[in-house]
Scaffold this motif. Structure first.
Motif: not given
Length: 179
Positions: A23-52
């Motif tokens: 339950p942390s946007h900051r932590f999830r977005n960090f993982y999505y950007r740095k580990v998954m390589g997603f290009n996520i813009g400023k002030d975006c939010s991907i809420h919990m329980h999304c799958s890729f």
């Protein structure tokens, strides 16, 4: 199975089964950007329980929101514009099988969603679709072909039901605590 493939599958497993539940946007977005390589813009939010479905191949513009429990099949690229609202449990598919192929060949075809689009709960967007600027996809719609800018579509398959105003200026920047 090669070590590289095992690592890739493990990274995806961690993303979908662990990271998406934190339950942390900051932590999830960090993982999505740095580990998954997603290009996520400023002030975006991907809420919990999304799958890729894979690492990379996901681009999301400024202020866009992906609400909880969405499935983003990003094996083909998913490009989402600015100020887009994707409601809960939306499915965006970019891969399928060629029905005309004797060998059931798989294929990936990207999906593009332009700025100011609103996608209603449990809508499904199929591979190769472009959703034009300002369009609205009604809840539960099945989008099988391109959606013209500023149209509202509904149904299975989705059909135009009316036009939307073209002077849209809102921000969809939206975060809920613990989502």
């Amino acid at each position: 199975m090669a070590l590289k493939e095992v690592i890739s599958e493990f990274r995806l497993y961690v993303c979908n089964e662990w990271i998406s539940k934190i339950p942390s946007h900051r932590f999830r977005n960090f993982y999505y950007r740095k580990v998954m390589g997603f290009n996520i813009g400023k002030d975006c939010s991907i809420h919990m329980h999304c799958s890729f479905d894979c690492a990379k191949n996901l681009i999301i513009g400024t202020n866009s929101v992906i609400n909880s429990r969405c499935r983003l099949d990003n094996r083909g690229t998913i490009s989402i514009g600015e100020n887009v609202s994707v409601s809960q449990e939306v499915i965006i598919l970019t891969a399928d099988h060629d029905v005309d192929a004797a060998d059931f060949a798989g294929r990936s075809i990207g999906v593009r969603i332009d700025d100011y689009v609103w996608i209603g709960t449990r809508a499904t967007i199929l591979a190769g679709v472009t959703v034009g600027k300002g369009a609205l996809i009604a809840a539960g719609a099945m989008v099988t072909k391109d959606v013209i800018p500023y149209t509202i579509v509904a149904g299975v398959p989705a059909k135009v039901i009316k036009m939307r105003r073209e002077d849209l200026t809102y921000d969809t920047k939206y975060r809920r605590l613990f989502q």
